[in-house]
Design an enzyme around this catalytic site. Structure first.
Site, mmCIF file in Angstrom:
data_model
loop_
_atom_site.group_PDB
_atom_site.id
_atom_site.type_symbol
_atom_site.label_atom_id
_atom_site.label_comp_id
_atom_site.label_asym_id
_atom_site.label_seq_id
_atom_site.Cartn_x
_atom_site.Cartn_y
_atom_site.Cartn_z
ATOM 1 N N ARG A 33 16.891 7.407 10.546
ATOM 2 C CA ARG A 33 17.047 6.042 10.046
ATOM 3 C C ARG A 33 18.504 5.606 10.127
ATOM 4 O O ARG A 33 19.408 6.381 9.826
ATOM 5 C CB ARG A 33 16.577 5.964 8.588
ATOM 6 N N HIS B 229 9.764 1.862 -3.249
ATOM 7 C CA HIS B 229 11.185 1.645 -3.493
ATOM 8 C C HIS B 229 11.786 0.695 -2.466
ATOM 9 O O HIS B 229 11.251 0.491 -1.378
ATOM 10 C CB HIS B 229 11.954 2.970 -3.464
ATOM 11 N N HIS C 194 8.904 0.033 0.332
ATOM 12 C CA HIS C 194 8.142 0.907 1.211
ATOM 13 C C HIS C 194 7.835 2.231 0.532
ATOM 14 O O HIS C 194 8.435 2.588 -0.485
ATOM 15 C CB HIS C 194 8.855 1.122 2.546
ATOM 16 N N ASP D 143 15.456 0.401 -0.581
ATOM 17 C CA ASP D 143 16.579 1.305 -0.324
ATOM 18 C C ASP D 143 17.870 0.825 -0.988
ATOM 19 O O ASP D 143 18.236 -0.349 -0.906
ATOM 20 C CB ASP D 143 16.819 1.447 1.180
#
Length: 313
Positions: free
Chosen positions: A304, A139, A289, A141
């Site tokens: 994150r 995917h 990723h 983000d």
């Protein structure tokens, strides 16, 4: 300096019919790290780069991410454009340092789906024997936003003894290696993106309706051009891309399935083994990723911070 591998012969099953998008493709692929040397013809004076992958991924040494001056940041950004994802060891950032590092690139993106860490700007991903890792899907983000994230910075707080690695895919390499007839077919297409396809599976109808007022379905180009390097790259991903716009249903499904498959090609990928204090910074525009979920029931804690992307493109 940039090394460009010339196109060589490879084997591919010919396309058959309007919906014939075969996955079989073996032999040498064209693997270009960059589109040219104009951006990367200078040496790096404030850091050392050690390539990890052929077109994507480099380990950065000689940098303390908690103390970045303007010149070092410029070199880091240039390295990011060249390698697409950068890895660091033994950083052990505080939450405040993590946020400050992200702010060097821009405003921080609020995340409506992850729990927060010590500050609202930090997303905390904590997995153990009661919470299974669900990020093991290729995917990009927040592609469901009108301004998808530009860059993410992920740091390892606690990692399993074995497993829990993360993989990234170079979607420019994926685009480069599509058959000419496929590139011609998709260059002017758009696709609809939505969180409902993935996050919506865990939400009530009422919650989905409320969130869709914040994040309505949005169309993005199937092929984007990187705003800084001019590189074309494939921009569809499995959890958020719902449909290719303007195509008949069967053809749209077959073509989207074929395009989604491209992130899974190992030649376009790099894989990183986390240690406590490790940090990864990646260009979310040109990569996808995949967090490998092979560590259950061990504990894995990551945090994150994500930088908001450009306005609608």
């Amino acid at each position: 300096m940039t090394t460009i591998t010339p196109r060589t012969r490879f084997a591919r099953i010919p396309m058959v019919g309007a919906q014939g998008y075969p996955r079989l493709h073996f032999g040498t692929r064209e693997l270009r790290r960059t589109a040219g040397e104009q951006l990367f013809d200078q040496s790096y004076e404030r850091l050392t780069l050690r390539p990890v992958g052929v077109t994507i991924g480099a380990l950065v040494e000689g940098v303390d991410l908690g103390e970045i001056d303007a010149e070092t940041h410029l070199e880091l950004h240039r390295a990011l454009l060249e390698w697409k994802v950068l890895f660091f060891r033994d950083q052990h950032l505080t939450g405040a340092e993590h946020i400050a590092l992200a702010n060097l690139w821009g405003d921080i993106e609020a995340n409506d789906f992850f729990p927060n860490g010590e500050a609202q700007e930090i997303s905390r991903l904590a997995k153990d024997d009661t919470a299974v890792g669900m990020e093991n899907i290729w995917h990009s983000d927040t592609s469901f936003r009108s301004d998808p994230s530009m860059l993410s910075i992920l740091r390892a707080i606690e990692v399993p003894e074995i497993g829990g690695e993360t993989m990234w895919a170079d979607m420019a390499a994926a685009y480069d290696n599509l058959p000419d007839e496929v590139r011609e077919r998709i260059d002017d297409l758009t696709a609809t993106h939505t969180f409902v396809k993935s996050w919506g599976l865990t939400m009530t109808d009422k919650a989905i309706a409320e969130m869709e007022r914040i994040h309505p379905r949005i169309s993005h180009p199937v092929v984007r051009t990187h705003p800084e390097t001019g590189r074309k790259f494939l921009y569809v991903n499995e959890p958020f891309t719902e449909v290719l716009d303007g195509l008949p249903g069967d053809e749209a499904d077959a073509l989207l399935d074929y395009l989604l498959f491209q992130a899974r090609v190992p030649e376009y990928q790099v894989r990183f083994r986390w240690e406590p204090g490790s940090v990864a910074i990646w260009d979310n525009r040109i990569t996808q990723h995949y967090a490998v979920s092979d560590y259950f029931p061990q504990r894995r804690v990551m945090e994150r911070v994500t930088v908001v992307g450009d306005q609608p493109f």
